[in-house]
Design a protein around this motif. Structure first.
Motif, PDB file in Angstrom:
ATOM      1  N   ILE A  77      16.980 -61.915 -30.592  1.00  0.00           N
ATOM      2  CA  ILE A  77      17.096 -60.472 -30.364  1.00  0.00           C
ATOM      3  C   ILE A  77      18.031 -60.185 -29.189  1.00  0.00           C
ATOM      4  O   ILE A  77      18.889 -59.294 -29.259  1.00  0.00           O
ATOM      5  N   VAL A  78      17.889 -60.937 -28.113  1.00  0.00           N
ATOM      6  CA  VAL A  78      18.782 -60.776 -26.958  1.00  0.00           C
ATOM      7  C   VAL A  78      20.226 -61.071 -27.369  1.00  0.00           C
ATOM      8  O   VAL A  78      21.159 -60.372 -26.962  1.00  0.00           O
ATOM      9  N   SER A  79      20.414 -62.095 -28.188  1.00  0.00           N
ATOM     10  CA  SER A  79      21.757 -62.445 -28.653  1.00  0.00           C
ATOM     11  C   SER A  79      22.363 -61.309 -29.476  1.00  0.00           C
ATOM     12  O   SER A  79      23.530 -60.944 -29.288  1.00  0.00           O
ATOM     13  N   LEU A  80      21.577 -60.737 -30.376  1.00  0.00           N
ATOM     14  CA  LEU A  80      22.067 -59.629 -31.199  1.00  0.00           C
ATOM     15  C   LEU A  80      22.427 -58.429 -30.325  1.00  0.00           C
ATOM     16  O   LEU A  80      23.416 -57.729 -30.580  1.00  0.00           O
ATOM     17  N   ALA A  81      21.625 -58.204 -29.284  1.00  0.00           N
ATOM     18  CA  ALA A  81      21.914 -57.111 -28.349  1.00  0.00           C
ATOM     19  C   ALA A  81      23.223 -57.364 -27.611  1.00  0.00           C
ATOM     20  O   ALA A  81      24.017 -56.440 -27.387  1.00  0.00           O
ATOM     21  N   LEU A  82      23.465 -58.618 -27.236  1.00  0.00           N
ATOM     22  CA  LEU A  82      24.713 -58.961 -26.553  1.00  0.00           C
ATOM     23  C   LEU A  82      25.910 -58.739 -27.469  1.00  0.00           C
ATOM     24  O   LEU A  82      26.931 -58.183 -27.048  1.00  0.00           O
ATOM     25  N   TYR A  83      25.795 -59.154 -28.729  1.00  0.00           N
ATOM     26  CA  TYR A  83      26.896 -58.945 -29.674  1.00  0.00           C
ATOM     27  C   TYR A  83      27.195 -57.451 -29.811  1.00  0.00           C
ATOM     28  O   TYR A  83      28.364 -57.044 -29.842  1.00  0.00           O
ATOM     29  N   ASP A  84      26.133 -56.638 -29.889  1.00  0.00           N
ATOM     30  CA  ASP A  84      26.327 -55.189 -30.000  1.00  0.00           C
ATOM     31  C   ASP A  84      27.015 -54.645 -28.754  1.00  0.00           C
ATOM     32  O   ASP A  84      27.894 -53.783 -28.836  1.00  0.00           O
ATOM     33  N   LYS A 111      19.635 -52.599 -21.501  1.00  0.00           N
ATOM     34  CA  LYS A 111      19.404 -53.371 -20.277  1.00  0.00           C
ATOM     35  C   LYS A 111      20.619 -54.214 -19.917  1.00  0.00           C
ATOM     36  O   LYS A 111      20.988 -54.325 -18.740  1.00  0.00           O
ATOM     37  N   LEU A 112      21.241 -54.805 -20.929  1.00  0.00           N
ATOM     38  CA  LEU A 112      22.430 -55.614 -20.681  1.00  0.00           C
ATOM     39  C   LEU A 112      23.550 -54.769 -20.088  1.00  0.00           C
ATOM     40  O   LEU A 112      24.238 -55.189 -19.150  1.00  0.00           O
ATOM     41  N   GLN A 114      23.259 -52.085 -18.428  1.00  0.00           N
ATOM     42  CA  GLN A 114      22.888 -51.627 -17.090  1.00  0.00           C
ATOM     43  C   GLN A 114      22.924 -52.757 -16.071  1.00  0.00           C
ATOM     44  O   GLN A 114      22.808 -52.520 -14.867  1.00  0.00           O
ATOM     45  N   GLY A 115      23.078 -53.995 -16.559  1.00  0.00           N
ATOM     46  CA  GLY A 115      23.099 -55.145 -15.662  1.00  0.00           C
ATOM     47  C   GLY A 115      21.725 -55.559 -15.181  1.00  0.00           C
ATOM     48  O   GLY A 115      21.600 -56.280 -14.183  1.00  0.00           O
ATOM     49  N   ALA A 116      20.686 -55.123 -15.888  1.00  0.00           N
ATOM     50  CA  ALA A 116      19.317 -55.440 -15.470  1.00  0.00           C
ATOM     51  C   ALA A 116      18.945 -56.864 -15.878  1.00  0.00           C
ATOM     52  O   ALA A 116      19.305 -57.330 -16.956  1.00  0.00           O
ATOM     53  N   GLU A 117      18.224 -57.550 -14.994  1.00  0.00           N
ATOM     54  CA  GLU A 117      17.742 -58.890 -15.322  1.00  0.00           C
ATOM     55  C   GLU A 117      16.769 -58.805 -16.493  1.00  0.00           C
ATOM     56  O   GLU A 117      15.978 -57.870 -16.594  1.00  0.00           O
ATOM     57  N   LEU A 118      16.835 -59.790 -17.373  1.00  0.00           N
ATOM     58  CA  LEU A 118      15.950 -59.825 -18.531  1.00  0.00           C
ATOM     59  C   LEU A 118      14.817 -60.811 -18.260  1.00  0.00           C
ATOM     60  O   LEU A 118      15.060 -61.990 -18.012  1.00  0.00           O
ATOM     61  N   GLU A 119      13.611 -60.322 -18.319  1.00  0.00           N
ATOM     62  CA  GLU A 119      12.448 -61.172 -18.097  1.00  0.00           C
ATOM     63  C   GLU A 119      11.966 -61.697 -19.444  1.00  0.00           C
ATOM     64  O   GLU A 119      11.382 -60.968 -20.244  1.00  0.00           O
ATOM     65  N   LEU A 120      12.238 -62.972 -19.684  1.00  0.00           N
ATOM     66  CA  LEU A 120      11.854 -63.610 -20.941  1.00  0.00           C
ATOM     67  C   LEU A 120      10.804 -64.671 -20.634  1.00  0.00           C
ATOM     68  O   LEU A 120      11.129 -65.787 -20.223  1.00  0.00           O
TER      69      LEU A 120
END
Length: 214
Positions: A77-84, A111-112, A114-120
């Protein structure tokens, strides 16, 4: 039942063909590593596996214990968000991940950007590292160049729309392409559009605009 469906069902039971084994096993190993640098490389590895035609979510998931499968899905999901966020599109995305939650992908995209850290789970993943690793290593760089050009073109069109009407933009591009004008178009271009274009080409105007926006 198609061969693809059969392969996916077999993968769910632990069977993996040798052609797919390396890529999907690697993705599973990345998930299990729990190392920040590897998780930040996941979008890159996922994209390259997809482009190689070896990506199989079910096969990768079958390599993992139940508790780790949620992290595999989360990293996808994070990867798909990055591609978008980067404007990169893949032909395999909808086929493989069309059922993934669009709202959650959009949330991570925000979030990406905005530069926010992702808590995984227990790890914090840095957006800038995700982007840097992906851009530095992705083998399909032509797609990234196309996305960048498309974004640049969108920006240019938006800027032109602030100054010229649709008809004026049409005539401006016609002039740039050196296409012939009708007599009426030529008169209108000289009377209206040329004056605006001349003003836009003024270096002092550029400096004033930059100072005003600083």
């Amino acid at each position: 039942m198609t061969n693809t469906e059969l392969a996916e069902k077999a993968a769910a039971l632990g069977y993996r063909t040798s052609a797919e084994d390396d890529d999907n096993r690697t993705l599973a190993d990345i998930v299990q590593s729990r190392e920040q640098r590897f998780w930040e490389a996941f979008p890159l590895l996922l994209a390259n596996a997809g482009e190689r035609g070896k990506l199989n979510h079910a096969a990768a998931s079958a390599c993992l214990p139940e508790e780790d499968r949620k992290y595999l899905k989360l990293l996808i999901i994070v990867s798909l968000a990055l591609y978008d966020s980067l404007g990169v599109k893949f032909g395999w995305r909808e086929r493989l991940f069309g059922s993934f939650p669009a709202r959650l992908i959009a949330n991570f995209k925000g979030k990406l950007e905005q530069g926010a850290e992702l808590e995984l789970g227990d790890l914090l993943v840095l957006p800038e590292r995700l982007r840097e690793t992906f851009l530095a290593g992705f083998k399909g760089k032509a797609l990234l160049r196309s996305a960048a050009l498309a974004e640049e073109q969108d920006g240019l069109e938006a800027a032109l729309a602030e100054i010229f009407t649709p008809r004026q933009r049409e005539l401006l591009m016609k002039k740039i392409r050196r296409e012939p004008f009708t007599k009426t178009e030529k008169e209108y271009f000289s009377r209206v559009i040329k004056k605006k274009a001349r003003a836009l080409a003024n270096d002092e105007l550029h400096r004033l605009a930059r100072r005003a926006l600083a």
